[in-house]
Design an enzyme around this catalytic site. Structure first.
Site, PDB file in Angstrom:
ATOM      1  N   ASP A   8      -7.346  19.036 -20.094  1.00  0.00           N
ATOM      2  CA  ASP A   8      -7.953  18.251 -19.007  1.00  0.00           C
ATOM      3  C   ASP A   8      -7.067  17.106 -18.519  1.00  0.00           C
ATOM      4  O   ASP A   8      -7.397  16.417 -17.565  1.00  0.00           O
ATOM      5  CB  ASP A   8      -9.349  17.743 -19.398  1.00  0.00           C
ATOM      6  CG  ASP A   8      -9.318  16.717 -20.525  1.00  0.00           C
ATOM      7  OD1 ASP A   8      -8.219  16.346 -20.985  1.00  0.00           O
ATOM      8  OD2 ASP A   8     -10.395  16.284 -20.961  1.00  0.00           O
ATOM      9  N   SER A  36       0.833  -1.194   0.000  1.00  0.00           N
ATOM     10  CA  SER A  36       0.000   0.000   0.000  1.00  0.00           C
ATOM     11  C   SER A  36       0.874   1.252   0.000  1.00  0.00           C
ATOM     12  O   SER A  36       1.939   1.252   0.598  1.00  0.00           O
ATOM     13  CB  SER A  36      -0.877  -0.001   1.260  1.00  0.00           C
ATOM     14  OG  SER A  36      -1.465   1.271   1.451  1.00  0.00           O
TER      15      SER A  36
END
Length: 678
Positions: A612, A253
């Protein structure tokens, strides 16, 4: 070698489609933070006809459906040049991309079926990136380098890791693989073409409350590297391609602060990942930043910085023949010889109770906890009613896993999980890329790499650089070690072919390595072909219907204007009369929703400085009633932004009804007022 690199958009619909990764049905797309790209690299031997293609795409994982459709398109374009043995398709494992591109039933549950526009944009984006790489091939050289990345990972199932033998653990300094491997590509004049980095970390810095499509921490690393090398270009433009690919990230993680109880703030780093109040639902890990956006940038920046250093210093040249080996295997029925007297078998796919618990990066629904080796009578009864009880054979095979979903025995409307799985190795000189169909944990990956390296050694191919490329070709969840499997945390409960899954893969990849080392790849049996189900589209997504602007307004009109002035560190924000962004994805590939433009006095014109794909802009879509919706665009103005006059523009498509049965898609645009940055 001849080398080529290409990048193509694969974003697809950014609204209403469930995001793929956390299996949270409430996490549906509602806008865009950064575009998703497929990045392709081709290496060819000018003497022989052999070549290798490696693709890393900003998607959760490559599905069998995606792979089969990509190979079909490649065959019709290139004949026998690009095939299942020499094309590797790997997903970065971002959890913030559109889902719905799977053919097995289990994945329909959370992504609302098979969503053709999402599937098509991924398939077409991958093929286009390969086309671009193919067209751009020239003589070049490859260099490899490796180094250690700090402060970017934790093991999210440390109690499982500790089940591995002490003698094995003592050979490693950490319970995660901190090593990054970088492959650098230049042409014969030394002009830089691209790089591939392999590093094991989950792209889950953005958590399951996020609704903006983005490529997460590794995508941010790609963005930084490409912006650095394609100077003066908008994001997504320029010829230099930087892929940050996944590896054995199963138990790794990026949320480096570790797990804490959301309600009380105390640590929940325990074998069940559960809190005294609120149970497992409250146990969540957070990253190093003040919010998920900042954590994504911090981890991404760490990964980028190390890759840049390794790239600039890479001096070990990769030379030698190219080869590739591939087999299809029925993973529900593999016999593994553990030693001379002991043979074990893999199982029909099944998911355990802890699968439903989720992880500290994204907790599951209901009241499941990790590390459960007993079933729960309540849930078991519901399952028996709805889906049928697992057979005794499957129960015994998966022991000690308590089975929640016996997916290998569920065939309606067609199979819930794959039986036929790809195993594949591509060798580029001294670099061997193991394309694995899922998420190997840290120790599983170490065992696999070691076994394959040994196999190469024993057949006269010493000192191979063996890397694992994760989430390739078909998704089969997790692969833990036999020891980790016994304690049944999330990763073990999601090891779908049973306790001997890893041993089976080690046996299979050894076989591929031996074939490459002894030049016998043509003698490998291809194995049973995977099915291509004839469902083309089947979804619960709302259909796209005619849209309306509020009275006295038209599409693209400003509803909430920007301020006249901003300073760096502030957020320029404008809201428009909007339309469903899905119209754009289904109407135009690579549609750009926004630009930030700067006014130039000299030429008396506006020039786009951001689009974007920029990580500084955020595009939000919110659906109102009666076919109305709003779009809000934010520009988070970074330090060092040039002073001057700017505006924000929005580009969309709306559906207009032209008759009772027919609607047409109409493009429109809007612009904010000009504002100053002082």
């Amino acid at each position: 070698y001849l080398v080529g690199a290409g990048r193509a958009d694969c974003t697809g619909p950014v609204a209403q489609v469930p995001l793929m990764g956390y299996a949270n049905p409430e996490q549906v797309g509602g806008g865009l933070l950064s575009r998703l790209y497929s990045r392709a690299f081709i290496v060819a031997d000018p003497e022989s006809s052999s070549r290798v293609v490696f693709v890393s795409a900003d998607i959760g994982m490559v599905s069998q459906r995606v792979r089969l459709e990509v190979l079909k398109q490649l065959q019709s374009k290139y004949g026998e040049l690009y095939r299942q043995d020499n094309v590797i398709l790997s997903g970065t494992h971002t959890h913030s991309g559109p889902g719905g591109y799977f053919q097995y039933t289990l994945f329909w549950i959370t992504s609302q079926g098979l969503i053709r526009p999402a599937l098509s944009s991924i398939v077409n984006g991958i093929v286009k990136s390969i086309d671009i790489a193919h067209e751009s091939m020239k003589k070049g050289r490859l260099f490899i380098n490796r180094g250690t990345v700090e402060n970017s990972q934790i093991n999210r199932s440390p109690f499982s890791y500790l089940e591995n033998p002490e003698s094995e653990r003592s050979r490693y300094s950490s319970n995660t693989d901190k090593e990054m491997v970088v492959l650098k590509m230049v042409d014969e004049d030394g002009q830089e073409l691209g790089l591939i980095s392999w590093f094991a970390v989950h792209p889950v810095s953005m958590n399951n409350s996020n609704h903006l499509v983005n490529s997460d921490n590794v995508g941010y690393a790609s963005y930084l590297f490409e912006q650095e090398k394609n100077k003066g270009m908008l994001p997504g433009e320029g010829s230099f391609v930087a892929a940050f690919a996944s590896s054995n990230l199963g138990d790794v993680s990026p949320n480096t602060r570790g797990p804490f109880c959301a309600n009380t703030g105390e640590s929940c780093d325990n074998p069940q990942s559960t809190c005294p109040v609120g149970g497992a639902k409250m146990c969540m890990a957070t990253g190093p930043g003040s919010d998920m956006f900042e954590s994504t940038r911090i981890i991404g920046q760490n990964i980028y910085s190390k890759a840049k250093e390794l790239y600039e210093e890479a001096s070990q040249e990769v030379t030698g023949p190219l080869s590739s080996a591939h087999q299809w295997v029925n993973m529900s029925d593999v016999s593994v010889e553990l030693n001379a007297t002991h043979t074990v078998k893999t199982c029909k796919p099944a998911l355990g109770h802890s699968f439903a618990a989720g992880t500290i990066d994204g907790v599951g629904a209901f009241n499941f906890t990790q590390g459960s080796v007993e079933g729960d009578p309540f849930w078991d009864q519901i399952r028996d009613q709805l889906l049928g009880e697992p057979s005794n054979e499957t129960k015994a095979c998966h022991s000690p896993k308590p089975i929640l979903f016996s997916t290998g025995e569920m065939t309606w409307p067609h199979p819930w999980h794959p039986d036929i799985v790809d195993v594949q190795i591509a060798a580029i000189g001294s670099l061997a890329i193991l394309a694995v169909p899922g998420e190997f944990t840290t120790m599983s990956g170490r065992r696999l790499r070691e076994a394959v390296t040994q196999e190469f050694d024993s057949h006269g191919t010493p000192s191979m650089n063996v890397v694992i490329a994760g989430l390739c070709n078909v998704y089969t969840h997790y692969i833990t070690t036999y020891e980790e499997y016994q304690v049944q945390r999330y990763e073990a409960a999601s090891t779908i072919y049973g306790p001997h899954t890893l041993s089976a893969y080690i046996q299979l990849y050894r076989g591929l390595a031996k074939a490459i080392a002894t030049n016998a790849t043509q003698d490998l049996p291809p194995g049973p072909e995977p099915p291509l189900f004839n469902v083309t589209s089947l979804t619960l997504l709302p259909s796209l219907s005619a849209e309306r602007a509020p009275s006295n307004k038209t599409f693209g009109d400003v509803l909430e204007e920007v301020r006249q002035e901003y300073q760096e560190g502030e957020v320029a924000k404008v809201t428009f009369v909007g339309a469903n962004p899905r119209n754009s994805a289904e109407n135009a590939t690579e549609h750009n929703f926004l630009t930030v433009e700067r006014y130039s006095n000299i030429s008396d014109s506006w020039r786009a400085v951001l689009n974007d794909a920029s990580w500084d802009t955020r595009f939000y879509w919110s659906k109102g009633s009666n076919g109305q919706s709003n779009v809000t665009i934010e520009w988070h103005i970074p330090a060092g932004t040039e002073r001057g006059v700017y505006r924000v523009r929005y580009f969309g498509h709306y559906k207009r009804r032209v008759s009772l049965l027919r609607t047409i898609t109409v493009p429109f645009e809007g612009s904010s007022s000009a504002f100053g940055i002082t």
